[in-house]
Design an enzyme around this catalytic site. Structure first.
Site, PDB file in Angstrom:
ATOM      1  CE  LYS A  43       3.453   2.336  -1.723  1.00  0.00           C
ATOM      2  NZ  LYS A  43       4.492   3.080  -2.448  1.00  0.00           N
ATOM      3  CG  ASP A  44      -0.546   2.602   7.055  1.00  0.00           C
ATOM      4  OD1 ASP A  44      -1.158   2.814   5.987  1.00  0.00           O
ATOM      5  OD2 ASP A  44      -0.961   1.836   7.942  1.00  0.00           O
TER       6      ASP A  44
END
Length: 452
Positions: A43-44
């Site tokens: 998700k970064d």
């Protein structure tokens, strides 16, 4: 050469071959291990992309507040970006998310609001609704809305897809990915399908989510929705990030199977991954008969197992939900490689003889029998304490140093019950089999049984 900030470490995560769990699959199976990102999840990638696009469009301004509903991982990526760029963060999440995720978000400076899980998306108490409300009430705030924000899938079109294509030298035949917001599976698939339309994309869903039925029928059926404990994927609505035309199949996995597989990945492959990784690989295993020898499969392993130490990596949590197969005293005894006769000792034997027996059989606990009856026990730790305080005691009789008897249980007593009986003061339990022979189970036997 140094990097300017932590955000420059996002991406370029390794592709690692799986060897043990997938040994019976004819294809080569690789894991795209995205917990190597600084926030320990894939998700970064989309978190920083959503912020960059919002800045470019003037929706996020200096000193602003980032608002998002998150299962934890997106929040972590946003929080890291906020640290570097000087934004504040407020995140809404659900009460089914692990405590570790919430604590980590708070550690990086975010405010976390916990909302009930089992409410409709449009319910004012839902984490979606509260995030929308806060975005309207707080000046100079930006609601990322990862579900409908197309910067989500753009991030994977620009990074995850190209990385996989380059790392496999264009030989990938199958992409397997859990389906949540739709960003990862859709964005990655869009890029790969452009390179080779024949690549199969398999989305892994959870029972209790409506995505699979929507894919198969085009119908949003709320009757499909029911509570599930799997984290980070599955939905009770269809986010805008989905383009179902680039997905070839949806496969559903149970909460139990995903959790058990995550533990197997850690134990057998040495990859300490989260819930979605277990579900992703379980989904692939359910579809393994569709694979051929020359196929090259890439599974997305989204996040790190440290976010789930209080859940899927906690034996008690797993047992409470029936996710660990219940084993009994009998199962432990029958499962031993060397079913040797119970080692016991008489009250008239010496301490020195007991120590020799412990060394010979590599054991720590010995029951004491007197004329066929249980009289007590001795333990390595108990003897050590006594010998340490009085070296001459090695010539004493066992009856002079005897400890309390081990509890006696039914031969079919479940492992979790044994765990409540074995403690610091009591290192073992005894039981009789159908033939009337005694057997012993120690804390190490219980730990080993729970770990299988």
């Amino acid at each position: 050469m140094w990097l300017n900030n932590i955000l420059e470490t996002i991406g370029n995560t390794p592709l690692i071959k799986l060897n043990k769990i997938t040994k019976d699959i004819p294809a080569t199976v690789l894991a795209k291990v995205d917990y190597f990102n600084p926030g320990n999840s894939i998700k970064d990638r989309m978190a920083i992309k959503m912020i960059e696009v919002a800045e470019k469009e003037g929706k996020l301004k200096p000193g602003g507040t980032i608002i998002e509903c998150t299962s934890g991982n997106t929040g972590m990526g946003l929080a890291l970006a906020a640290c570097v760029k000087g934004y504040k963060c407020i995140f809404t999440t659900t009460d089914k998310q692990s405590k570790e995720k919430m604590d980590i978000l708070k550690a990086v400076g975010a405010e976390v609001i916990v909302c009930p899980t089992n409410v409709e998306p449009d319910d004012p108490r839902s984490y979606y609704s509260i995030a929308r409300r806060l975005a309207k009430e707080i000046p100079n705030s930006f609601h990322c809305n990862q579900y409908d924000n197309l910067a989500n899938r753009l991030a994977h079109y620009e990074s995850t897809g190209p990385e996989i294509w380059e790392q496999t030298e264009g030989k990938i035949t199958h992409l397997v990915c859990t389906a949540g917001t739709g960003g990862t599976v859709t964005g990655t698939a869009m890029y790969l399908k452009e390179k080779n339309p024949n690549i199969q994309v398999w989305a892994i869903d959870v029972y209790g989510s409506l995505l699979t039925k929507f894919f198969n029928t085009g119908e949003v059926d709320m009757n499909e929705v029911h509570p599930y404990v799997s984290e980070g994927f599955g939905e009770d609505f269809v986010p805008d990030n989905y383009d179902m035309s680039v997905i070839d199949r949806f496969e559903q996995v149970t909460d139990k199977d995903g959790a058990v597989m995550a533990r197997r990945i850690a134990k057998e492959e040495g990859l300490f991954c989260g819930y979605s990784a277990g579900s992703c690989l379980q989904g692939l295993m359910q579809l393994k008969d569709k694979l051929k020898k020359d196929d090259l499969v890439v599974c997305i392993f989204h996040d790190h197992g440290s976010r789930y130490v209080g859940k899927i990596y906690n034996d008690q949590w797993m047992m409470e939900r029936g996710f660990l197969d219940v084993k009994s005293f009998k199962d432990i005894v029958n499962g031993r490689k060397n079913s040797q006769k119970l080692v016991s000792i008489q009250p008239t034997n010496t301490v020195a003889e007991a120590v020799e027996m412990m060394k010979k059989y590599d054991i720590e606990h010995i029951p004491v029998f007197d004329n066929g009856n249980i009289a007590g026990s001795i333990s390595e730790n108990g003897l050590f304490q006594k010998v340490f305080s009085n070296p001459d005691i090695k010539n004493a009789k066992i009856q002079e140093v005897i400890e309390h008897a081990f509890p006696i249980v039914d031969f079919n007593t479940p492992v979790e019950k044994l765990g409540t009986l074995i403690n610091k003061e009591n290192g073992a339990v005894l039981s009789k089999d159908e033939a009337g022979n005694y057997h012993i189970v120690t804390k190490y036997d219980v730990i080993n049984a729970l770990g299988k």
